[in-house]
Write an enzyme that holds these catalytic residues in place. Structure first.
Site, PDB file in Angstrom:
ATOM      1  N   CYS A   1       0.848  -1.205   0.000  1.00  0.00           N
ATOM      2  CA  CYS A   1       0.000   0.000   0.000  1.00  0.00           C
ATOM      3  C   CYS A   1       0.883   1.255   0.000  1.00  0.00           C
ATOM      4  O   CYS A   1       1.600   1.494  -0.959  1.00  0.00           O
ATOM      5  CB  CYS A   1      -0.971  -0.033   1.180  1.00  0.00           C
ATOM      6  SG  CYS A   1      -2.359   1.133   0.976  1.00  0.00           S
TER       7      CYS A   1
ATOM      8  N   HIS B   1      -3.886  -4.590  -0.201  1.00  0.00           N
ATOM      9  CA  HIS B   1      -3.467  -5.199   1.059  1.00  0.00           C
ATOM     10  C   HIS B   1      -3.547  -6.713   0.937  1.00  0.00           C
ATOM     11  O   HIS B   1      -4.632  -7.286   1.074  1.00  0.00           O
ATOM     12  CB  HIS B   1      -4.357  -4.724   2.207  1.00  0.00           C
ATOM     13  CG  HIS B   1      -4.110  -3.321   2.619  1.00  0.00           C
ATOM     14  ND1 HIS B   1      -3.122  -2.968   3.509  1.00  0.00           N
ATOM     15  CD2 HIS B   1      -4.721  -2.171   2.253  1.00  0.00           C
ATOM     16  CE1 HIS B   1      -3.137  -1.654   3.676  1.00  0.00           C
ATOM     17  NE2 HIS B   1      -4.090  -1.148   2.929  1.00  0.00           N
TER      18      HIS B   1
ATOM     19  N   GLU C   1      -2.674  -8.877   3.018  1.00  0.00           N
ATOM     20  CA  GLU C   1      -3.067  -9.443   4.311  1.00  0.00           C
ATOM     21  C   GLU C   1      -4.569  -9.346   4.548  1.00  0.00           C
ATOM     22  O   GLU C   1      -5.095  -9.949   5.496  1.00  0.00           O
ATOM     23  CB  GLU C   1      -2.293  -8.758   5.449  1.00  0.00           C
ATOM     24  CG  GLU C   1      -2.749  -7.356   5.806  1.00  0.00           C
ATOM     25  CD  GLU C   1      -2.214  -6.264   4.904  1.00  0.00           C
ATOM     26  OE1 GLU C   1      -2.383  -5.083   5.260  1.00  0.00           O
ATOM     27  OE2 GLU C   1      -1.630  -6.582   3.850  1.00  0.00           O
TER      28      GLU C   1
END
Length: 208
Positions: free
Chosen positions: A79, A186, A188
């Site tokens: 990001c 992202h 994750e």
């Protein structure tokens, strides 16, 4: 071991939790010796480019990341961390980045054709592979990932690996040069596809 750079900017918990879920050894650190000893580096980040760049400069962690990447150590920016890899950003002024990748960062609002489009760009978008690269090997033809951002990379065609379309604009989603990678989304927070990308980065780092 993967060193996650701790410079006061980033949603660290979800990233470190994802790495732990994947049984990837990682350490949130600002210690130079730990970073130098790591197999790979992740540079996370959320928030304003100028503030993050200043923190990297003041802590000298930016210089350390540059040296390690130039030596060939795998690096992944996520990001804002991806945006910091580029030469400069025009977010609330003009700010120098780490200069590891060619390109600049500009506002989505000024580039999206539809003036009523929602900014920040927030949500799931399908990735389109532009170039073949080992980091992308886990992705299918219909992989979607989760974005949250108001600025995007421009003038980076030479390092573009995958993009995503938002409101008629091509968003550089994955960039790379050698073992220096950036993901605008992202991983994750992107379910199985995102976790597979983190796993692949760790695999690339551990092979060296």
């Amino acid at each position: 071991m993967i060193a996650v750079i701790d410079y006061g900017v980033g949603n660290i918990f979800s990233l470190t939790a994802s790495l732990a879920h994947l049984h990837i050894e990682s350490q949130l650190t600002k210690d130079p010796a730990t970073i130098e000893a790591a197999d790979g580096i992740i540079l996370p980040g959320v928030g304003a480019f100028g503030d993050a760049a200043q923190k990297l400069k003041e802590s000298k962690l930016g210089e350390l990341v540059i040296r390690q990447a130039q030596k060939g150590k795998p690096l992944l920016g996520i990001c804002l961390g991806m945006q910091l890899l580029f030469e400069k950003s025009y977010e609330y002024g003009e700010h120098a980045g780490l200069g590891l990748l060619p390109g600049t960062i500009h506002a989505l609002r000024q580039a999206i054709p539809n003036p009523k489009a929602l900014v920040p760009h927030m949500g799931w978008n399908q990735l389109r592979k532009v170039k073949q690269d080992p980091i992308l090997s886990p992705l299918s033809a219909h992989s979607s990932v989760y974005f949250v951002h108001s600025y995007y990379a421009c003038e980076c065609g030479s390092v573009l690996l995958a993009d995503a379309e938002y409101e008629g604009l091509s968003i550089p989603a994955v960039v790379g040069k050698g073992l220096i990678y950036g993901m605008q989304f992202h991983p994750e927070k992107s379910g199985k596809e995102g976790l597979a990308l983190l796993q692949q980065f760790a695999a690339l780092a551990n092979r060296l």
